[in-house]
Design a protein around this motif. Sequence first.
Motif, PDB file in Angstrom:
ATOM      1  N   TYR A   1       2.862   7.128  -6.722  1.00 57.19           N
ATOM      2  CA  TYR A   1       3.505   6.802  -5.445  1.00 57.19           C
ATOM      3  C   TYR A   1       2.784   5.694  -4.695  1.00 57.19           C
ATOM      4  O   TYR A   1       3.110   5.405  -3.553  1.00 57.19           O
ATOM      5  N   MET A   2       1.785   5.083  -5.349  1.00 56.06           N
ATOM      6  CA  MET A   2       1.022   4.041  -4.669  1.00 56.06           C
ATOM      7  C   MET A   2       1.648   2.660  -4.817  1.00 56.06           C
ATOM      8  O   MET A   2       1.236   1.709  -4.187  1.00 56.06           O
ATOM      9  N   TRP A   3       2.654   2.537  -5.669  1.00 55.79           N
ATOM     10  CA  TRP A   3       3.366   1.251  -5.748  1.00 55.79           C
ATOM     11  C   TRP A   3       4.037   1.002  -4.403  1.00 55.79           C
ATOM     12  O   TRP A   3       4.702   1.891  -3.877  1.00 55.79           O
ATOM     13  N   PRO A   4       3.870  -0.205  -3.863  1.00 61.92           N
ATOM     14  CA  PRO A   4       4.458  -0.462  -2.544  1.00 61.92           C
ATOM     15  C   PRO A   4       5.962  -0.170  -2.494  1.00 61.92           C
ATOM     16  O   PRO A   4       6.454   0.355  -1.500  1.00 61.92           O
ATOM     17  N   HIS A   5       6.666  -0.487  -3.573  1.00 61.88           N
ATOM     18  CA  HIS A   5       8.123  -0.278  -3.527  1.00 61.88           C
ATOM     19  C   HIS A   5       8.495   1.202  -3.606  1.00 61.88           C
ATOM     20  O   HIS A   5       9.480   1.632  -3.020  1.00 61.88           O
TER      21      HIS A   5
ATOM     22  N   THR B   1      -3.571   2.098  -7.843  1.00 58.80           N
ATOM     23  CA  THR B   1      -4.217   3.412  -7.781  1.00 58.80           C
ATOM     24  C   THR B   1      -5.432   3.385  -6.840  1.00 58.80           C
ATOM     25  O   THR B   1      -5.801   4.407  -6.269  1.00 58.80           O
ATOM     26  N   GLN B   2      -6.015   2.214  -6.664  1.00 62.03           N
ATOM     27  CA  GLN B   2      -7.192   2.096  -5.783  1.00 62.03           C
ATOM     28  C   GLN B   2      -6.849   2.370  -4.316  1.00 62.03           C
ATOM     29  O   GLN B   2      -7.729   2.534  -3.489  1.00 62.03           O
ATOM     30  N   LEU B   3      -5.565   2.398  -3.975  1.00 58.44           N
ATOM     31  CA  LEU B   3      -5.173   2.694  -2.592  1.00 58.44           C
ATOM     32  C   LEU B   3      -5.183   4.204  -2.333  1.00 58.44           C
ATOM     33  O   LEU B   3      -5.166   4.653  -1.194  1.00 58.44           O
ATOM     34  N   PHE B   4      -5.207   4.972  -3.423  1.00 58.42           N
ATOM     35  CA  PHE B   4      -5.028   6.417  -3.292  1.00 58.42           C
ATOM     36  C   PHE B   4      -6.097   7.131  -2.455  1.00 58.42           C
ATOM     37  O   PHE B   4      -5.747   7.919  -1.563  1.00 58.42           O
ATOM     38  N   PRO B   5      -7.403   6.877  -2.706  1.00 52.97           N
ATOM     39  CA  PRO B   5      -8.401   7.626  -1.913  1.00 52.97           C
ATOM     40  C   PRO B   5      -8.233   7.420  -0.405  1.00 52.97           C
ATOM     41  O   PRO B   5      -8.198   8.409   0.342  1.00 52.97           O
ATOM     42  N   ALA B   6      -8.108   6.171   0.029  1.00 57.85           N
ATOM     43  CA  ALA B   6      -7.983   5.902   1.467  1.00 57.85           C
ATOM     44  C   ALA B   6      -6.715   6.539   2.033  1.00 57.85           C
ATOM     45  O   ALA B   6      -6.693   7.003   3.176  1.00 57.85           O
ATOM     46  N   LEU B   7      -5.670   6.583   1.222  1.00 58.26           N
ATOM     47  CA  LEU B   7      -4.432   7.221   1.684  1.00 58.26           C
ATOM     48  C   LEU B   7      -4.631   8.729   1.837  1.00 58.26           C
ATOM     49  O   LEU B   7      -4.294   9.319   2.864  1.00 58.26           O
ATOM     50  N   LEU B   8      -5.213   9.329   0.794  1.00 56.66           N
ATOM     51  CA  LEU B   8      -5.383  10.780   0.794  1.00 56.66           C
ATOM     52  C   LEU B   8      -6.218  11.234   1.984  1.00 56.66           C
ATOM     53  O   LEU B   8      -5.842  12.169   2.702  1.00 56.66           O
ATOM     54  N   PHE B   9      -7.337  10.561   2.221  1.00 58.97           N
ATOM     55  CA  PHE B   9      -8.195  10.940   3.351  1.00 58.97           C
ATOM     56  C   PHE B   9      -7.470  10.741   4.683  1.00 58.97           C
ATOM     57  O   PHE B   9      -7.671  11.503   5.619  1.00 58.97           O
ATOM     58  N   SER B  10      -6.625   9.722   4.754  1.00 58.27           N
ATOM     59  CA  SER B  10      -5.943   9.451   6.023  1.00 58.27           C
ATOM     60  C   SER B  10      -4.949  10.553   6.382  1.00 58.27           C
ATOM     61  O   SER B  10      -4.545  10.689   7.530  1.00 58.27           O
TER      62      SER B  10
END
Lengths: 492, 66
Positions: free
Chosen positions: A248-252, A400-409
Amino acid sequence: MNIALVIIFIVLVLAILLGIQAKKGKDMNLEQWSVGGRGFGTIFVFLLMAGEIYTTFTFLGGSGWAYGKGGPTYYIISYSAVAYIMSYFLLPRIWKYAKKHNLLSQSDFFVQKYNSPYLGVFVSLIGIVGMVPYFITQLKGLGLIVSQASYGSISPTFAIWIGAIAVTIYVMVSGIHGSAWTAVVKDILILAVVLFLGIYLPIHYYGGLGSMFEAIHAKDANFLALPATGQSPSWFISTVLLTAFGFYMWPHTFGSTYTAKNANTFRRNAIIMPLYSLVLLFVFFVGFAAILQVPGLTGSDTDLALLKISIATFDPWVIGIIGSAGVLTALVPGSLILMSSATLLSKNIFKVIKPTATNKQIEKIAKYMVPVVALVTVYYTINGGETIVALLLMGYSLVTQLFPALLFSLMKNNFVTKYGAFAGMATGVATVAYVTIANKSVGSLLPFLPQVIKDLNVGIVALIVNLFFLVIVSILTRSISVSKQTAVHLEK
Amino acid sequence: MNAVKLLALVPIIGIFVGAIFFNRVTPIVLGMPFLLFWLVMCTVLSSPIMWIVFKFDPNRKEDELL
């Protein structure tokens, strides 16, 4: 002009018309254009999300992997199952936050959560660098399908141009409404085609599924399981996890969750999606059926397995229908990618550089960016060499590198600061780039480790580096942003 | 966190356990190699499991009204 081509062109024209009519009666402001005015019900959201698993990659690549690699292919159904289970918990929260703050893009989410437009610019750049190669694979697939289905009379290049123009037109006119309507046709066609091929071919050539697998097993006893080294169980588990994180980390994909009317849409989808995703099984069956029928395909030619066995089996009109389904599987994700990249370029990059731009201007620029992104993609699809292959491999690991920052947020007390988020993403992305370009594996980076760890997907390394810097930098910068953070928390 | 949500872990653990302990081709079940059959079963199972999680989800009702 053979009958197969005629059918493909009729379907293509229908898809464009359907895409264009989707605009009817709607004032196409940026919110309508990019997230459908947040008014889509379960079925449209379902189809947009399902579009993600039935792309040309799964259509050609899924059957190609079954043909060329066997057992490791099973990871595709497993990661989507894990991703849907995660989606139940993840997406309603993302959607609610997006709705509350009127967000239009994935980067908006990070901007709002971490209170930093520059983090938004960075996230947009990562997204675009990840998405364009993804679109390139779709167009490459489209070119392959049309040239095969035309029995060689149409070149892949010509087909790529036609496909890119078609998708540009309806995206510019109807935005995500166009994608949703073409997704309807696409899913009906692809379901029919895949179920038919996956059931018919094993019966036709082997007398049944069981006897097909027995025949393959008799030829190569280990082909239908995971190998002991390389794509072994530890590779399988780490890849399933990583791909599910990136899903789900793909912008689209992230952006299309905003189209929903209601948070329960995602919970219902999480119940139905796993069953729907099993249609992929039938794609695999086609690839497995091809092993003993059209042997000898190697390297990237394994992607042709589905088309080759179909051409060897059926009349041209059936090839036309298969080809049409294939073309649509490229157009739907392609249209979502075009729209998301255009929105990111305009709203999350241009607007930050020129804060005085009005909403009308942002809207216009977003639409004009569509043909620009399409042209760049077509250029690289046709002229891209080895570097593109590296980029393709990188795309998934990058987002996938966006995932950690998203999860914590999403957590109640997020300790991650914007500096930490930035540091994590930057080091993660740098690791991905190094590892991909230098063609490293965990085994070659750390040769002294046991085989079980050597076989781990190398993306894990990038994610660990990402997490490490995210935590360290967040702790170090906590005092700088602690006052801001509490302010943001009170706002929520 | 209500305990029913932990059910969602069952198919995920099933997939991982399968990859380690059922990495085998035979017996062929429902026409599929055993590992594939196992993974398909986990996927199918995740559907009713998520349905149960949904039924007991305290957020379900309030979100319906949004």
